[in-house]
Structures are given as structure tokens and as C-alpha cells.
Enzyme design. Structure first.
Site, mmCIF file in Angstrom:
data_model
loop_
_atom_site.group_PDB
_atom_site.id
_atom_site.type_symbol
_atom_site.label_atom_id
_atom_site.label_comp_id
_atom_site.label_asym_id
_atom_site.label_seq_id
_atom_site.Cartn_x
_atom_site.Cartn_y
_atom_site.Cartn_z
ATOM 1 N N CYS A 254 -2.226 -14.890 -3.079
ATOM 2 C CA CYS A 254 -2.055 -15.273 -1.776
ATOM 3 C C CYS A 254 -2.097 -16.633 -1.542
ATOM 4 O O CYS A 254 -2.447 -17.327 -0.336
ATOM 5 C CB CYS A 254 -2.597 -14.524 -0.714
ATOM 6 S SG CYS A 254 -4.470 -14.618 -1.022
ATOM 7 N N ARG B 169 0.943 -1.174 0.022
ATOM 8 C CA ARG B 169 -0.176 0.188 -0.109
ATOM 9 C C ARG B 169 1.154 1.336 0.036
ATOM 10 O O ARG B 169 0.382 2.218 -0.682
ATOM 11 C CB ARG B 169 -0.997 0.051 1.282
ATOM 12 C CG ARG B 169 -2.088 -1.083 1.016
ATOM 13 C CD ARG B 169 -3.156 -1.021 1.972
ATOM 14 N NE ARG B 169 -2.744 -1.315 3.390
ATOM 15 C CZ ARG B 169 -2.953 -2.455 3.731
ATOM 16 N NH1 ARG B 169 -3.515 -3.648 2.748
ATOM 17 N NH2 ARG B 169 -2.608 -2.938 5.084
ATOM 18 N N SER C 288 -16.923 -7.930 -5.040
ATOM 19 C CA SER C 288 -18.133 -8.814 -5.346
ATOM 20 C C SER C 288 -18.905 -8.485 -3.895
ATOM 21 O O SER C 288 -20.336 -8.683 -3.956
ATOM 22 C CB SER C 288 -18.004 -10.061 -5.344
ATOM 23 O OG SER C 288 -17.263 -10.886 -4.242
ATOM 24 N N PHE D 212 -10.685 -6.459 -6.742
ATOM 25 C CA PHE D 212 -10.986 -7.391 -5.500
ATOM 26 C C PHE D 212 -10.647 -6.277 -4.253
ATOM 27 O O PHE D 212 -9.666 -6.435 -3.623
ATOM 28 C CB PHE D 212 -9.857 -8.339 -5.544
ATOM 29 C CG PHE D 212 -10.039 -9.321 -6.635
ATOM 30 C CD1 PHE D 212 -11.087 -10.193 -6.642
ATOM 31 C CD2 PHE D 212 -9.269 -9.296 -7.677
ATOM 32 C CE1 PHE D 212 -11.177 -11.006 -7.676
ATOM 33 C CE2 PHE D 212 -9.389 -9.930 -8.758
ATOM 34 C CZ PHE D 212 -10.320 -10.881 -8.979
ATOM 35 N N ASP E 13 -5.736 -7.921 -6.323
ATOM 36 C CA ASP E 13 -5.368 -8.612 -5.053
ATOM 37 C C ASP E 13 -6.514 -9.740 -4.817
ATOM 38 O O ASP E 13 -7.221 -9.431 -3.888
ATOM 39 C CB ASP E 13 -4.989 -7.484 -3.949
ATOM 40 C CG ASP E 13 -4.674 -8.224 -2.712
ATOM 41 O OD1 ASP E 13 -4.065 -9.451 -2.832
ATOM 42 O OD2 ASP E 13 -4.813 -7.634 -1.760
#
Length: 390
Positions: A334, A209, A248, A225, A294
Site C-alpha cells: 500500500c 477478502r 505486532s 500483518f 498485507d
């Protein structure tokens, strides 16, 4: 103490300080209850350490102490070492949210503990660590004096251990589990541990970030995402002309809007779109200079790897196709079962199919308060690539 005897030639991993003991390495178990801590010995009777055991899975044992120290003393020492490691890493006036315990990375397999200002959130993944919970709670409360300790143990691994999901306030003020505001690199974010994913905030992306904040100046950014919008906030604080968030989850997007407001950013700074990211990236006329991908873990089991690679390839191909010439794509996986080499191969294939010239500017891993033991590399899970697309 009753001992587990390993097969001849199957003790190398434990001697090398790897925490996992697989079922095929065990020659003999004593009588015990799943979750109990037992001594571990070589086939010749040499004492190697202590581990808790559960016969339900292929990983039957997880070492909590190598060598002679008593197991509870080893747990105390590992926890004290984990807390000491974080001392001085952060200025609490600038960043007061951090990971305190990172499972095997801190010698405490099955335990994750994240501190959000004065609210501690713990996740327990294994039966052995569940049995140690009273000791751990006592030690953590004594060391940290938190306002709240909240357990958010809703992991698939628990079902493999014979455990159900568990979410409860273990100590202190229940309001701390509902909401706490934290600082990361001077920026405020709202965390709702009882109503969010994982422990409430993706602390492992802190350095990424900060990278986005440094590099987003003058760009139109897509945060795909987006979850609760932390990348969006950082892009705008770094001078992005606009940053759109797509996820979502409408609940996550609602919190993303709150995080923009917390940071004094107007609603006109970008849009919040509740949509499937794959479908959104297929929209015509996208004109982003910087796309951040991500996604959640596509491979939760080893058997998911092939299908997951297809998903990662598709989402990266779409982003690489749609980003403006000279733009950036910051892409992550991830998934524990997708190693860095495989992820790079997937991105290579996506770039090839997109027909663009792509260069890797930088590679990334999880934040430095998520340490990885050199003896137990499986603790590493987050991979990232910053791509320049011509």
C-alpha cells in the site's frame, strides 16, 4: 478574486485536470494566507480554475475546481457526485461500510470520508481542506443524517501542512466513535474508529477478502500483518481448516478474536500471535497452504523506496520459501511510492532468491469505492498479486 499566475509552459498539468500545482510552476503569488482558495491563471491570463494554496511544501496548490464554477460550488458538486457514485454500488443489507470520498479520486484533494453503517469518519490532510471543513460538515450531515461524525486526522501529511493531529467528535453521538458493528458481504465486523488505524477498517481490501473467502477452502491459512482479522474471518468462512493471525499489535489481535466470535467461529479455528512477522516467518516447520501478506506502508516518503523494496523483497521471499508446494501467496503493497511495475520487480527478485517456480494468477487494486481519476493516477496506491508457488 486574487490569482496565482503560472509560468509559461507550466500550465499543462492543470489543463489536463491534474489536481496538483508544484512550486516550480508558479510565476507569481498574490498576497494570501496559507490555505486560501485562489484563482489560477496561465501566463497569458487565461482562467484555468481554483485551488487552495500552502507555501510550506513542494505541492503548493491543489485544484478544487477546473474552469469557471465558483470554488465552493465546485466543492458542492464534487461532493454530491461522490455520494451519487456510491448509490447502488452496495446493498446496505449486505454491505453497509464504504468509502464515500476518496480525495483526488473524487475531486476533493485532502479529504477522505468513510461511512460505517450510520457513523461517518473523516480524515483531512491539508490546510486548505481544513478551512473548508465547516462547509463539508454541513453538506455531509444534510446528505447522510449520520448518528455520528468523527474526525480522525492523524496523518503525517498534516505536519507537512503545518497542522497538528486532530481527533474529535464533530457531530452527534460520541459513542459512535468508540464502536460500531458493520456488515461486509454479509459478514459482521466490529470497528472502533477512535482506537484503530486509519479510519477504523481497511475498506480498500473488500474485494480481496471476498477472493480469499472463495479460494481458502480446505487450506491452512496464515494471515500475516492481520490487524483486526478480517482476512482470517473470510478464510474460515470460505472453508479454511485453520487460519492463524500474526500481528505486532495485541490490541488489534484482541479485536480480531472478537470478530471471530461475532461470526460464530470458535477460538480453536486458529491462533492469535503477537509477533514480528519477519521473525515469525523465519520459524522452522511452517506448513501453510495460503499465506496473506498485507503489511503497512514501508515507504512513507520517496526517500524510503530503496529500503522499502528490501523489506518487501525479504517478506515475500520468506513467504514464498515457506508456503507448501502448490500453495498460494496473496501479497500487497500500500506504499504510494512503490508503483505496480516496481512491486512486480520486487516479487520477481524474491521468487528468484526463494528458488521456487512462481506464477501470477491475478493482479489486484484497491476496492471500487476508492476511485482513481484518470487525470490524477497518484490516487492509486494499493497493489496486490495472487501467486501460485510450486
Amino acid at each position: 478574486m486574487d490569482s496565482v499566475i503560472l509560468k509559461a509552459g507550466k500550465d499543462k498539468a492543470v489543463r489536463n485536470r491534474h489536481h496538483w500545482i508544484f512550486s516550480g510552476a508558479v510565476a507569481r503569488f498574490p498576497d494570501f494566507e496559507d490555505g486560501d482558495i485562489l484563482a489560477v491563471r496561465s501566463s497569458g491570463g487565461e482562467h484555468l480554475g481554483y485551488a487552495y494554496f500552502n507555501r510550506r511544501g513542494s505541492i503548493v496548490g491543489r485544484v478544487v475546481g477546473f474552469g469557471a464554477p465558483a470554488p465552493r460550488d465546485a466543492v458542492r458538486k464534487s461532493l454530491a457526485g461522490a455520494l451519487a457514485l456510491r448509490e447502488g454500488l452496495f446493498d446496505p443489507a449486505v454491505t453497509n461500510a464504504r468509502r464515500l470520498v476518496n480525495a483526488e479520486g473524487d475531486g476533493l484533494p485532502g479529504l477522505v470520508a468513510d461511512l460505517y453503517d450510520d457513523v461517518l469518519v473523516v480524515q483531512i490532510a491539508t490546510l486548505g481542506m481544513e478551512k473548508l471543513k465547516p462547509l463539508l460538515l454541513e453538506l455531509l450531515v444534510e446528505a447522510l443524517r449520520p448518528r455520528t461524525v468523527y474526525e480522525r486526522s492523524d496523518l503525517p501529511a498534516r505536519r507537512e501542512e503545518g497542522l497538528g493531529d486532530l481527533e474529535s467528535v464533530l457531530y452527534g453521538d460520541p459513542a459512535g466513535a468508540e464502536q460500531v458493528d458493520v456488515l461486509e458481504n454479509g459478514l459482521p465486523f466490529r470497528v472502533r474508529p477512535s482506537r484503530s488505524q486509519k479510519t477504523g477498517f481497511y475498506l480498500d481490501q473488500r474485494e480481496m477478502r471476498a477472493l480469499v473467502r472463495r479460494m481458502a477452502g480446505g487450506s491452512k491459512v496464515l494471515n500475516a500483518f492481520s490487524y483486526t482479522g478480517a482476512f482470517t474471518v473470510c478464510a474460515l468462512k470460505g472453508g479454511a481448516v485453520r487460519a492463524d493471525s500474526v500481528d505486532s499489535s495485541e490490541a488489534a489481535l484482541g479485536l480480531a478474536e472478537e470478530n471471530l466470535e461475532l461470526n460464530g467461529l470458535p477460538a480453536s479455528s486458529g491462533s492469535f500471535v503477537a509477533a514480528d512477522v519477519f521473525s515469525f516467518l523465519r520459524s522452522p516447520n511452517l506448513d501453510y497452504d495460503f499465506i496473506i501478506l498485507d503489511p503497512p506502508a514501508f515507504a512513507k516518503r520517496r526517500t524510503d523506496v530503496v529500503q522499502a523494496c528490501r523489506g518487501y523483497k525479504d517478506i515475500n521471499r520468506l513467504a514464498i520459501q515457506k508456503v507448501r508446494p502448490g500453495g498460494l501467496v496473496l501479497t500487497f503493497s500500500c506504499s504510494h511510492f512503490i508503483d505496480p511495475r516496481l512491486f512486480r520487480q520486487v516479487v520477481f527478485q524474491a521468487s528468484l532468491e526463494a528458488g521456487r517456480r512462481v506464477r501470477i494468477l491475478q493482479e489486484h487494486r484497491q476496492a471500487f469505492d476508492h476511485p482513481v481519476s484518470v487525470y490524477h493516477p497518484e490516487t492509486a496506491y494499493l497493489k496486490g498479486l495472487l501467486l501460485h508457488v510450486e
